[in-house]
Design a protein around this motif. Structure first.
Motif, PDB file in Angstrom:
ATOM      1  N   ILE A   1      -6.681  -7.026  -0.450  1.00  0.00           N
ATOM      2  CA  ILE A   1      -5.567  -6.059  -0.447  1.00  0.00           C
ATOM      3  C   ILE A   1      -4.617  -6.327  -1.609  1.00  0.00           C
ATOM      4  N   ILE A   2      -4.310  -7.602  -1.824  1.00  0.00           N
ATOM      5  CA  ILE A   2      -3.398  -7.958  -2.924  1.00  0.00           C
ATOM      6  C   ILE A   2      -4.001  -7.551  -4.273  1.00  0.00           C
ATOM      7  N   LEU A   3      -5.289  -7.856  -4.443  1.00  0.00           N
ATOM      8  CA  LEU A   3      -5.933  -7.504  -5.713  1.00  0.00           C
ATOM      9  C   LEU A   3      -5.957  -5.982  -5.923  1.00  0.00           C
ATOM     10  N   LEU A   4      -6.244  -5.229  -4.857  1.00  0.00           N
ATOM     11  CA  LEU A   4      -6.271  -3.764  -4.975  1.00  0.00           C
ATOM     12  C   LEU A   4      -4.887  -3.213  -5.312  1.00  0.00           C
ATOM     13  N   LEU A   5      -3.852  -3.728  -4.694  1.00  0.00           N
ATOM     14  CA  LEU A   5      -2.496  -3.245  -4.964  1.00  0.00           C
ATOM     15  C   LEU A   5      -2.053  -3.611  -6.386  1.00  0.00           C
ATOM     16  N   ARG A   6      -2.441  -4.782  -6.848  1.00  0.00           N
ATOM     17  CA  ARG A   6      -2.105  -5.156  -8.220  1.00  0.00           C
ATOM     18  C   ARG A   6      -2.792  -4.209  -9.210  1.00  0.00           C
ATOM     19  N   ALA A   7      -4.072  -3.913  -8.938  1.00  0.00           N
ATOM     20  CA  ALA A   7      -4.794  -2.985  -9.810  1.00  0.00           C
ATOM     21  C   ALA A   7      -4.158  -1.599  -9.754  1.00  0.00           C
ATOM     22  N   ALA A   8      -3.728  -1.174  -8.564  1.00  0.00           N
ATOM     23  CA  ALA A   8      -3.083   0.140  -8.432  1.00  0.00           C
ATOM     24  C   ALA A   8      -1.781   0.179  -9.215  1.00  0.00           C
ATOM     25  N   ARG A   9      -1.035  -0.913  -9.203  1.00  0.00           N
ATOM     26  CA  ARG A   9       0.224  -0.944  -9.964  1.00  0.00           C
ATOM     27  C   ARG A   9      -0.047  -0.799 -11.453  1.00  0.00           C
ATOM     28  N   ARG A  10      -1.104  -1.457 -11.954  1.00  0.00           N
ATOM     29  CA  ARG A  10      -1.416  -1.350 -13.382  1.00  0.00           C
ATOM     30  C   ARG A  10      -1.789   0.078 -13.761  1.00  0.00           C
ATOM     31  N   ASP A  11      -2.487   0.778 -12.853  1.00  0.00           N
ATOM     32  CA  ASP A  11      -2.978   2.130 -13.167  1.00  0.00           C
ATOM     33  C   ASP A  11      -2.001   3.227 -12.767  1.00  0.00           C
ATOM     34  N   LEU A  12      -0.884   2.842 -12.172  1.00  0.00           N
ATOM     35  CA  LEU A  12       0.005   3.845 -11.589  1.00  0.00           C
ATOM     36  C   LEU A  12       0.503   4.845 -12.631  1.00  0.00           C
ATOM     37  N   VAL A  13       0.817   4.398 -13.830  1.00  0.00           N
ATOM     38  CA  VAL A  13       1.385   5.282 -14.860  1.00  0.00           C
ATOM     39  C   VAL A  13       0.289   5.964 -15.663  1.00  0.00           C
ATOM     40  N   GLU A  14      -0.686   5.176 -16.150  1.00  0.00           N
ATOM     41  CA  GLU A  14      -1.691   5.720 -17.056  1.00  0.00           C
ATOM     42  C   GLU A  14      -2.830   6.447 -16.333  1.00  0.00           C
ATOM     43  N   ASP A  15      -3.147   6.020 -15.122  1.00  0.00           N
ATOM     44  CA  ASP A  15      -4.281   6.629 -14.404  1.00  0.00           C
ATOM     45  C   ASP A  15      -3.925   6.762 -12.920  1.00  0.00           C
ATOM     46  N   PRO A  16      -3.060   7.721 -12.569  1.00  0.00           N
ATOM     47  CA  PRO A  16      -2.614   7.872 -11.174  1.00  0.00           C
ATOM     48  C   PRO A  16      -3.765   8.096 -10.196  1.00  0.00           C
ATOM     49  N   ALA A  17      -4.826   8.790 -10.632  1.00  0.00           N
ATOM     50  CA  ALA A  17      -5.941   9.052  -9.711  1.00  0.00           C
ATOM     51  C   ALA A  17      -6.624   7.743  -9.305  1.00  0.00           C
ATOM     52  N   THR A  18      -6.826   6.876 -10.309  1.00  0.00           N
ATOM     53  CA  THR A  18      -7.438   5.580  -9.994  1.00  0.00           C
ATOM     54  C   THR A  18      -6.514   4.744  -9.115  1.00  0.00           C
ATOM     55  N   ALA A  19      -5.207   4.795  -9.424  1.00  0.00           N
ATOM     56  CA  ALA A  19      -4.243   4.049  -8.601  1.00  0.00           C
ATOM     57  C   ALA A  19      -4.268   4.540  -7.173  1.00  0.00           C
ATOM     58  N   GLU A  20      -4.356   5.860  -6.984  1.00  0.00           N
ATOM     59  CA  GLU A  20      -4.417   6.418  -5.631  1.00  0.00           C
ATOM     60  C   GLU A  20      -5.665   5.931  -4.899  1.00  0.00           C
ATOM     61  N   ARG A  21      -6.766   5.880  -5.636  1.00  0.00           N
ATOM     62  CA  ARG A  21      -8.010   5.405  -5.007  1.00  0.00           C
ATOM     63  C   ARG A  21      -7.887   3.932  -4.601  1.00  0.00           C
ATOM     64  N   ARG A  22      -7.245   3.138  -5.462  1.00  0.00           N
ATOM     65  CA  ARG A  22      -7.039   1.725  -5.130  1.00  0.00           C
ATOM     66  C   ARG A  22      -6.163   1.577  -3.889  1.00  0.00           C
ATOM     67  N   ILE A  23      -5.152   2.408  -3.792  1.00  0.00           N
ATOM     68  CA  ILE A  23      -4.261   2.340  -2.633  1.00  0.00           C
ATOM     69  C   ILE A  23      -5.015   2.700  -1.353  1.00  0.00           C
TER      70      ILE A  23
END
Length: 394
Positions: free
Chosen positions: A213-235
């Protein structure tokens, strides 16, 4: 009723002696009463009352059988002996009261004192009978002598039986205490085993799930601005992992099988966790099956799944690997699980964390084995091998 510290056999002897004394005293009183010897009758009644009073008092004394009780008992015996001697000289009917006194001597006095006392009492009975008859006859000697010998033998036998009974009682007490200690030790072992089991379950499930969960949320934070779709999938993936972790926690309480196995096979569960365990990392995981899958007992499925979760958790957190693979191999008589990666590796002889120890214990619990092959800079391979149950072997 007094709690006598004697064996049943010795208690029976004591009450037999008291009963014999009472019967002989009644017979003697009847004899002197027919002859109109009132002083002797009164003396006999007084002796009987004193004898009975001693029995009643001894049962009410505290610390029955202790030193104080023994001293009082010996003093009582001396007074009874004196009273008997007076009555034996007063009337021949009282001479035979010496027989129960033999037992009393042997019971209340040490053997070194009791035997001379019995001898003196025997001689006194013989002399009293001879004094009343005016002559010493063979019957007067044989009667008290046989009584003394019989009383000595019976008392000795009963003392030996009492000693053996006491020895058995002490042995039984020791066995009961030992059994109590074993039960307590077994309870402690059960508690420790359960604690160890929970530690393994938490390490291999909840801890691994929280790491994912921690790793997925960290990845989502990195993608939140540049790739919102990927961040949403990570969440969404993190939410799914949190739900599965919650179900794992509930299963601890209900002691059920892992959620991943409740509605799917071991192969499907391993395929799923191979992806989810490294989600949010740069590791590319691949799952393969070799051989023909056969049904396994639920405990085998759970053990292999937990080992895979533990090994993959180590890959995602510690290895720094780019690729990882999980292979489940079915052979004729064994099933093997391989988890390998191309990460930084380590020296197994110097590193033995809780996770590896837990995986090894899980395999050993089913009669299997777990080996770890690794070296610094050369990746890691964890291999669990379980022998197939005979009824499952193809």
């Amino acid at each position: 009723m007094a709690d006598y510290p004697f064996s049943p056999a010795l208690r029976l002897l004591r009450w037999t002696v008291h009963g014999t004394f009472s019967i002989l005293l009644v017979v003697a009183l009847a004899g002197v009463a027919r002859q109109g010897q009132i002083p002797q009758v009164l003396g006999g009644i007084l002796l009987g009352v004193f004898y009975a009073a001693g029995i009643v008092i001894e049962g009410r004394l505290p610390h029955f059988g202790g030193p104080t009780h023994l001293r009082l008992g010996r003093a009582w015996l001396v007074l009874i002996t004196v009273g008997w001697a007076v009555l034996a000289l007063a009337a021949p009917q009282f001479v035979w009261l010496a027989f129960p006194l033999f037992f009393a001597y042997l019971h209340l006095l040490p053997l070194a004192v009791a035997l001379p006392g019995v001898a003196v009492l025997t001689v006194a009975a013989i002399m009293a009978a001879a004094w009343h008859e005016g002559q010493l006859t063979t019957a007067q000697v044989i009667g008290p002598t046989i009584g003394a010998v019989v009383a000595t033998l019976m008392a000795t036998v009963y003392k030996v039986l009492d000693a053996e009974s006491e020895e058995r009682r002490l042995l039984i007490d020791d066995l009961v205490r030992t059994r109590g200690k074993l039960v307590e030790a077994e309870s402690d072992a059960v508690r420790l085993a359960e604690r160890e089991r929970l530690a393994r379950e938490i390490h291999d499930t909840l801890a691994q799930g929280m790491s994912s969960i921690i790793l997925l949320l960290r990845a989502a934070r990195r993608d939140l601005v540049e790739d919102p779709a990927t961040a949403e999938r990570r969440i969404v993936e993190a939410e799914d992992a949190a739900k599965e972790n919650l179900e794992e926690a509930r299963n601890f309480v209900r002691a059920l099988a892992p959620p991943a196995l409740q509605q799917s096979s071991l192969v499907a569960a391993l395929r799923r966790i191979s992806d989810s365990a490294v989600a949010g990392t740069s590791v590319q995981a691949r799952f393969e099956v070799s051989g023909t899958p056969v049904p396994l007992p639920a405990v085998y499925d759970a053990t292999l799944l937990r080992i895979a979760q533990g090994a993959l958790g180590n890959v995602s957190r510690h290895s720094g690997a780019g690729r990882a693979g999980v292979t489940l191999t079915y052979l004729d008589d064994v099933v093997m699980l391989d988890v390998y990666d191309d990460g930084r590796g380590f020296d197994p002889s110097e590193t033995a964390g809780f996770g590896l120890r837990t995986m090894r214990e899980r395999a050993r619990a089913l009669g299997g084995s777990l080996t770890v092959e690794s070296a610094p800079g050369e990746g890691t391979a964890v291999v669990a091998t379980l022998a197939l149950p005979l009824w499952e072997a193809p």
